[in-house]
Design an enzyme around this catalytic site. Structure first.
Site, PDB file in Angstrom:
ATOM      1  N   LYS A 180      -4.876  14.435   5.307  1.00  0.00           N
ATOM      2  CA  LYS A 180      -4.406  13.087   5.656  1.00  0.00           C
ATOM      3  C   LYS A 180      -2.960  12.976   5.195  1.00  0.00           C
ATOM      4  CE  LYS A 180      -5.047   8.179   4.339  1.00  0.00           C
ATOM      5  NZ  LYS A 180      -5.907   7.160   3.712  1.00  0.00           N
TER       6      LYS A 180
ATOM      7  N   ASP B  91       1.130   3.795   3.591  1.00  0.00           N
ATOM      8  CA  ASP B  91      -0.013   2.997   4.025  1.00  0.00           C
ATOM      9  C   ASP B  91       0.177   1.565   3.530  1.00  0.00           C
ATOM     10  OD1 ASP B  91      -2.406   1.922   4.798  1.00  0.00           O
ATOM     11  OD2 ASP B  91      -3.636   3.036   3.328  1.00  0.00           O
TER      12      ASP B  91
ATOM     13  N   LYS C  37      -2.168  -4.799   2.800  1.00  0.00           N
ATOM     14  CA  LYS C  37      -2.603  -4.667   1.403  1.00  0.00           C
ATOM     15  C   LYS C  37      -1.945  -5.759   0.559  1.00  0.00           C
ATOM     16  CE  LYS C  37      -3.305   0.353   1.175  1.00  0.00           C
ATOM     17  NZ  LYS C  37      -4.740   0.348   0.851  1.00  0.00           N
TER      18      LYS C  37
ATOM     19  N   ASP D 261      -0.197   8.342  -0.138  1.00  0.00           N
ATOM     20  CA  ASP D 261      -1.270   8.485   0.853  1.00  0.00           C
ATOM     21  C   ASP D 261      -1.078   9.728   1.739  1.00  0.00           C
ATOM     22  OD1 ASP D 261      -3.714   7.348   1.391  1.00  0.00           O
ATOM     23  OD2 ASP D 261      -2.989   6.107   3.047  1.00  0.00           O
TER      24      ASP D 261
ATOM     25  N   ASP E 193      -6.651  -1.160   7.512  1.00  0.00           N
ATOM     26  CA  ASP E 193      -6.353  -0.413   6.285  1.00  0.00           C
ATOM     27  C   ASP E 193      -7.292   0.787   6.133  1.00  0.00           C
ATOM     28  OD1 ASP E 193      -5.064   0.231   3.981  1.00  0.00           O
ATOM     29  OD2 ASP E 193      -6.001  -1.334   2.740  1.00  0.00           O
TER      30      ASP E 193
ATOM     31  N   GLU F   8      -7.375   3.340   7.841  1.00  0.00           N
ATOM     32  CA  GLU F   8      -6.631   4.092   8.866  1.00  0.00           C
ATOM     33  C   GLU F   8      -6.734   5.598   8.698  1.00  0.00           C
ATOM     34  OE1 GLU F   8      -5.335   3.180   6.061  1.00  0.00           O
ATOM     35  OE2 GLU F   8      -4.453   5.113   5.555  1.00  0.00           O
TER      36      GLU F   8
ATOM     37  N   ARG G 218      -9.232   7.522   8.013  1.00  0.00           N
ATOM     38  CA  ARG G 218     -10.364   8.114   8.727  1.00  0.00           C
ATOM     39  C   ARG G 218     -10.090   8.206  10.223  1.00  0.00           C
ATOM     40  NH1 ARG G 218     -14.414   3.712   6.416  1.00  0.00           N
ATOM     41  NH2 ARG G 218     -12.864   3.776   4.754  1.00  0.00           N
TER      42      ARG G 218
HETATM   43  N1  BES Z   1      -5.160   4.944   1.314  1.00  0.00           N
HETATM   44  C1  BES Z   1      -6.213   4.053   1.060  1.00  0.00           C
HETATM   45  C2  BES Z   1      -7.155   4.501  -0.047  1.00  0.00           C
HETATM   46  C3  BES Z   1      -6.598   4.583  -1.440  1.00  0.00           C
HETATM   47  C4  BES Z   1      -6.763   3.526  -2.327  1.00  0.00           C
HETATM   48  C5  BES Z   1      -5.974   5.728  -1.888  1.00  0.00           C
HETATM   49  C6  BES Z   1      -6.271   3.626  -3.611  1.00  0.00           C
HETATM   50  C7  BES Z   1      -5.483   5.820  -3.179  1.00  0.00           C
HETATM   51  C8  BES Z   1      -5.643   4.764  -4.042  1.00  0.00           C
HETATM   52  C9  BES Z   1      -7.052   3.859   2.335  1.00  0.00           C
HETATM   53  O1  BES Z   1      -6.375   3.988   3.534  1.00  0.00           O
HETATM   54  C10 BES Z   1      -7.604   2.479   2.272  1.00  0.00           C
HETATM   55  O2  BES Z   1      -6.831   1.578   2.284  1.00  0.00           O
HETATM   56  N2  BES Z   1      -8.913   2.374   2.198  1.00  0.00           N
HETATM   57  C11 BES Z   1      -9.566   1.114   2.085  1.00  0.00           C
HETATM   58  C12 BES Z   1     -10.782   1.165   2.962  1.00  0.00           C
HETATM   59  C13 BES Z   1     -11.428  -0.185   3.193  1.00  0.00           C
HETATM   60  C14 BES Z   1     -10.545  -1.050   4.050  1.00  0.00           C
HETATM   61  C15 BES Z   1     -12.768   0.038   3.871  1.00  0.00           C
HETATM   62  C16 BES Z   1      -9.959   0.881   0.628  1.00  0.00           C
HETATM   63  O3  BES Z   1     -10.294   1.854  -0.053  1.00  0.00           O
HETATM   64  O4  BES Z   1      -9.861  -0.234   0.177  1.00  0.00           O
HETATM   65 ZN    ZN Z   2      -4.689   5.232   3.486  1.00  0.00          ZN
HETATM   66 ZN    ZN Z   3      -5.462   2.189   4.154  1.00  0.00          ZN
END
Ligand code: BES
Ligand code: ZN
Ligand code: ZN
Length: 490
Positions: free
Chosen positions: A248, A253, A260, A271, A330, A332, A334
């Site tokens: 990834k 992000d 966020k 990210d 967010d 994204e 996946r």
């Molecule tokens: N890049 C983030 C995940 C992340 C969070 C990485 C903290 C490193 C530290 C990912 O794209 C994300 O935002 N995931 C969300 C998913 C949710 C919307 C289902 C999350 O983990 O909150």
């Molecule tokens: Zn992300």
């Molecule tokens: Zn994200």
């Protein structure tokens, strides 16, 4: 930094400083000549505790164990304490936890290279390591080693390669989103290929559209930085197996329209850690010239907001034809991985398929900042990752899929939803989402590694500095090295 392994006894080696590791608080060893001084200084030899005896030019450091995990961390902490200091040449003995195993020697070398790492690109005053030369004497902590000089030299060489690759990855991850965007990641990959036998192919938006990677393109749409998919390949003639790596590479992000909160956006330059790890692993694999065919794919994209942004309520069609209901922009990573995984599987039929991603905050909540979550449909590739991560000094643990959580990503209007309908088990539901994009041939060969915790930590820990750690790099190099040793030619 030059490493030299020599049969010359320690006393006869000229160096600015000697590093001595005190194992498990044992001061009785003949290596420890300064017992009284150390006692006076209150030095107990606990893990990563250091004591510099200036006038003796000796630096003592404690390790709880002779095993690599303790030695790597101890040596890294010792070297880190010398940043900006005048010492240029360093000598130390060989520490092995087993008479026939070089793992701790390799860990020593890795500790030195990893502990010397600094990221100073944005500092006006740059404090860097001045250490230029390391002399390692085969004179050992124990005197019954049965390892040849050749095997020791190989351990030193491979330790240097894997730690330098880790530092290479750290540099990419630490670079700011304005200086490292998808095209730059592609340039870095092309730069690697120019200097090695790696082959590099870059897919730009036109090629991505032709490949029907509409899901990846949707995430990228609101950014002024156009996406890239990177494919690096190491194809030795004598390949014993084929390994595909997918990373990834979200160079930023912001969360997209599901923006966020301010506090959560900071550090999201990290990210791109999965993609950056893939680049580092490819560098090491080509430098070691391992007899395994390795393909590295990176989905490099920036997730931003704007009039052109993809939206919650959109339905996207992935490369394999599956439709995805978007309920949160967010989630994204996946989406980018779905298309990149499909493309990677179309291009290469692999014996193993691993993906690396800072995929979920839930993984950090579940297992903490220092551990990666390992998921997949079959135990074999997952166990391989967990075991080799442990050997490399990284923490990784399995998070099992289950059929109940699988139902939570069902969609009423599309084939699958990009988020789960429950607040719990988010690392696993993200993994189960990815599983929808793994074809029948690769189902049992795939493991997904969520590195959201260890990839970027805002304090120094063990051999890792503040910021990017290069998580995934050493574990996967070890794994591919193991395949090179054990897989029979088919
Ligand atoms: N890049 C983030 C995940 C992340 C969070 C990485 C903290 C490193 C530290 C990912 O794209 C994300 O935002 N995931 C969300 C998913 C949710 C919307 C289902 C999350 O983990 O909150
Ligand atoms: Zn992300
Ligand atoms: Zn994200």
């Amino acid at each position: 930094m030059d490493f030299n392994i020599t049969t010359t006894p320690l006393k006869e080696i000229k160096a600015d400083l000697e590093i001595i590791i005190v194992i498990d608080g044992n001061f009785k060893h003949t290596f420890i000549q300064d017992k009284k001084l150390l006692k006076k200084a209150g030095f107990k030899g606990g893990q990563d505790e250091i004591c510099l005896l200036l006038e003796k030019n000796r630096l003592y450091v404690g390790s709880d164990t002779l095993k690599g995990v303790g030695v790597r961390s101890a040596v890294a902490t010792a070297i880190r304490s010398l940043l900006g200091k005048k010492y240029k040449t360093i000598k130390l003995a060989t520490y092995l936890s087993h008479p026939r195993c070089t793992a701790s020697l390799r860990a020593t070398v890795e500790g030195i290279v990893l502990g010397s790492y600094t990221f100073t690109q944005y500092k006006s005053k740059k404090i860097k390591s001045r250490v230029k030369e390391i002399q390692i004497s085969t004179e050992g902590y124990a005197d019954n080693y049965e390892v040849s000089l050749e095997a020791m030299a190989r351990a030193v060489h491979n330790g240097e390669i894997s730690a330098n690759a880790t530092n290479f990855t750290r540099d990419i991850v630490n670079t700011t989103p304005d200086d490292c965007y998808p095209k730059i990641m592609a340039d870095i990959a092309e730069g690697l290929a120019e200097k090695s036998s790696l082959k590099c192919k870059i897919l730009k938006p036109k090629a991505l559209r032709k490949q029907k990677m509409e899901t990846l393109l949707a995430v990228a749409r609101a950014s002024r930085h156009k996406p890239r998919v990177i494919h690096l390949a190491h194809k030795p003639k004598n390949a014993k197996a084929v390994v595909t790596l997918v990373g990834k590479g979200l160079t930023y992000d912001s969360g997209g329209l599901s923006l966020k909160p301010a506090d959560y956006m900071v550090t999201m330059k990290s990210d791109k850690s999965g993609g950056s790890a893939v680049l580092g692993i490819m560098k090491a694999v080509s430098e070691m010239d391992l007899p395994i065919e390795v393909h590295g794919f990176v989905g490099a994209v920036e997730n931003m907001i704007g009039g052109d942004a993809y939206k919650p309520d959109d339905v996207l069609t992935a490369k394999n034809g599956k439709t995805i209901e978007i309920r949160n922009t967010d989630a994204e990573g996946r989406l980018v991985l779905a298309d990149t995984l499909c493309y990677a599987q179309q291009e290469v039929k692999a014996d193993y398929l691993f993906d690396f991603a800072t995929l979920t905050g839930a993984c950090v909540v579940g297992v903490g900042h220092y551990t990666s979550g390992v998921m997949g449909n079959a135990d074999e590739p997952k166990d391989l990752v967990v075991n080799l991560a442990t050997q490399a000094g990284e923490l990784a643990t399995k998070l099992d899929f289950n059929r109940h959580l699988k139902k939570t990503i069902k969609s009423e209007i599309a084939d699958v939803c990009n988020i789960s309908n429950t607040r719990y088990g988010g690392a696993i539901t993200a993994g189960q989402f990815l599983s929808e994009f793994i074809d029948e041939d690769h189902k049992e060969k795939w493991a997904h590694i969520d590195i959201a915790g260890p990839a970027f930590v805002e304090h120094a820990w063990a051999e890792n500095p503040h910021g990017a750690s290069g998580a995934g790099v050493r574990m996967m190099i070890r794994l591919i090295e193991k395949l090179a040793r054990t897989v029979k030619t088919h």
